[in-house]
Scaffold this motif. Structure first.
Motif, PDB file in Angstrom:
ATOM      1  N   VAL A   1       0.827  -1.206   0.000  1.00  0.00           N
ATOM      2  CA  VAL A   1       0.000   0.000   0.000  1.00  0.00           C
ATOM      3  C   VAL A   1       0.860   1.254   0.000  1.00  0.00           C
ATOM      4  O   VAL A   1       0.493   2.277  -0.594  1.00  0.00           O
TER       5      VAL A   1
ATOM      6  N   TYR B   1       2.414   1.758  -3.528  1.00  0.00           N
ATOM      7  CA  TYR B   1       1.486   2.393  -4.461  1.00  0.00           C
ATOM      8  C   TYR B   1       1.604   3.915  -4.378  1.00  0.00           C
ATOM      9  O   TYR B   1       1.599   4.614  -5.405  1.00  0.00           O
TER      10      TYR B   1
ATOM     11  N   THR C   1      -3.904   0.585  -6.894  1.00  0.00           N
ATOM     12  CA  THR C   1      -4.740  -0.306  -6.092  1.00  0.00           C
ATOM     13  C   THR C   1      -5.587  -1.208  -6.984  1.00  0.00           C
ATOM     14  O   THR C   1      -5.698  -2.421  -6.746  1.00  0.00           O
TER      15      THR C   1
END
Length: 453
Positions: free
Chosen positions: A231, A234, A249
């Motif tokens: 995460v 990203y 995502t």
């Protein structure tokens, strides 16, 4: 080590364990009964909550009786037995003039040596000299840099203490306190994730200002630190490619199309951490494909069989998060976890628990979090390796999983979270002694406390 004995296949939530850590090696803290002694982070966190951390301050002056004495003493006799040339009217005055010239040269030489010694002492021992003389020791540079480039990585969720640590690690600022105190005085400052081009030896104010300037953000290039969770990767990629985070995502949902093993639960663990240069116009799927391809290449180079990729990456990701940048300890940490599994002990890794709660920026956990067996990454409540990787490991962590060190250790604890210095123990008593060092370190200063938060 038979991987099938320590890995739970099938992708379902693991069953609650029937095996628990033997009571003989799982004592609890007498001061904090809810915290196990095998979990120094829990005890340190409990103490940090109960004890206010006061920054260590330097005394304004040096120690009493510092021992300062004159560099030299003049001999009362001037170093001569008596007047020269007595009885010679013509030779006396000239010899006396030559004698004074010699004295002048000697005195000049002595002062030059003293000056040279002082310059050496100032250059090499400025802090000590300032302390002895009672002069204030500076904690901040006064310039906007020395021209030497430094790349600073700001990740999503980084707060003031994280930024202060990152700037110090990159040699941009002189001290942690300089930045931390500046940010305390300017609480409205916020940071955007990304890679920023700064300089070494910047004042706290100029460094923070540079991080606020979009012109310093590096575009089409990204550095991904070892252990970074997907995460957070990203966000770094989105910043470098000027794309929405949602693009990454969404692209990551089709992770098997990039070559991630079929038995993997997600793309986590297969985005290799490194520095990448991207062509303008690179899309999110293209960027993810490049990182996955690099991860598979590194696993192959480490000699990992395709069938063992997921299992290896899970263990390597735990090693990476627990060791941080302390590469020398990774093979020993790998051995600790395998030894615990062999003896029917739970891994009890706070890093795995924290990941399962969605917290990718710390290894500190609470009693309630460690007791929650519904967290599929909770290695306190569940046996064996966790449900999946907890980040993206680098080469050294992969090697620590593939080639663990030889040893009988069952415990380890860092006693200095800034340097990563770690103590490995075979018994609970040895481990508790080391854990006490960690707790003392956390209490020693505000900077130390920021690592223990």
């Amino acid at each position: 080590m038979n991987w099938d004995d320590i890995f739970r296949p099938g992708g379902v939530e693991p069953a609650r364990p029937s095996l628990t850590t033997p009571a003989s090696v799982e004592p609890v803290s007498p001061q904090f009964p809810t915290a196990r002694l095998s979990d120094p982070f829990a005890v340190a966190a409990a103490e940090a909550t109960a004890t206010a951390v006061v920054p260590i301050q330097r005394a304004p002056g040096g120690p009493q009786g510092s021992g300062l004495v004159p560099t030299s003493r003049r001999d009362p006799g001037g170093g001569a037995s008596g007047p020269r040339g007595r009885g010679s009217d013509s030779g006396g005055p000239r010899k006396r003039r030559r004698g004074w010239i010699g004295v002048l040269i000697a005195v000049t030489t002595v002062f030059a040596l003293i000056a040279a010694g002082g310059a050496y002492a100032w250059t090499n021992y400025e802090d000590k000299v300032r302390e002895i003389l009672g002069w204030e020791i500076p904690n901040d540079y006064t310039t906007a840099g020395n021209g030497v480039e430094a790349v600073v990585v700001i990740q999503a969720g980084d707060i003031g203490g994280d930024v202060a640590q990152e700037l110090l690690k990159a040699k941009v600022t002189m001290t942690f306190d300089a930045v931390y105190n500046y940010l305390l005085a300017h609480p409205d400052i916020a940071f955007q994730p990304g890679n920023y081009k700064l300089q070494e030896k910047m004042s706290a104010a100029s460094a923070v200002a540079a991080l606020q300037d979009p012109a310093n953000k590096i575009i089409n290039s990204v550095t991904i630190p070892e252990g970074t969770a997907a995460v957070d990767i990203y966000a770094l990629l989105a910043s470098a490619l000027n794309l929405p985070v949602d693009d990454f995502t969404a692209a990551a949902k089709d992770f098997k199309s990039y070559g991630v093993p079929a038995d993997a639960k997600s793309i986590e663990g297969f985005l290799f951490p490194a520095t990448y240069q991207f062509d303008p116009g690179t899309t999110a799927p293209q960027a993810l494909q490049r990182l996955v391809t690099e991860a598979i290449t590194r696993l192959d180079q480490a000699g990992v069989a395709p069938a063992d990729r997921v299992k290896t990456v899970i263990l390597a990701s735990i090693i990476q998060r627990e060791a941080g940048q302390n590469v020398d300890d990774m093979a020993k940490i790998g051995r600790v976890f395998l030894n615990r599994i062999d003896q029917g002990m739970h891994l009890e890794s706070d890093a795995t628990v924290a990941y399962g709660t969605g917290n990718t920026h710390t290894v500190w956990t609470t009693d309630a979090e460690r007791a929650d067996a519904s967290n599929k990454w909770n290695t306190y409540a569940n046996a064996g390796l966790p449900y999946g990787p907890i980040g993206n490991p680098g080469d050294a962590a992969i090697n620590g999983a593939v080639n663990p060190a030889d040893g009988k250790w069952l415990f380890f604890v860092p006693i200095n979270l800034k340097t990563g210095e770690t103590v490995f123990s075979e018994t609970a008593d040895q481990h508790e002694a080391a854990a006490a060092q960690l707790r003392a370190w956390c209490r020693a200063s505000a900077e130390n406390a920021s690592y223990c938060a």
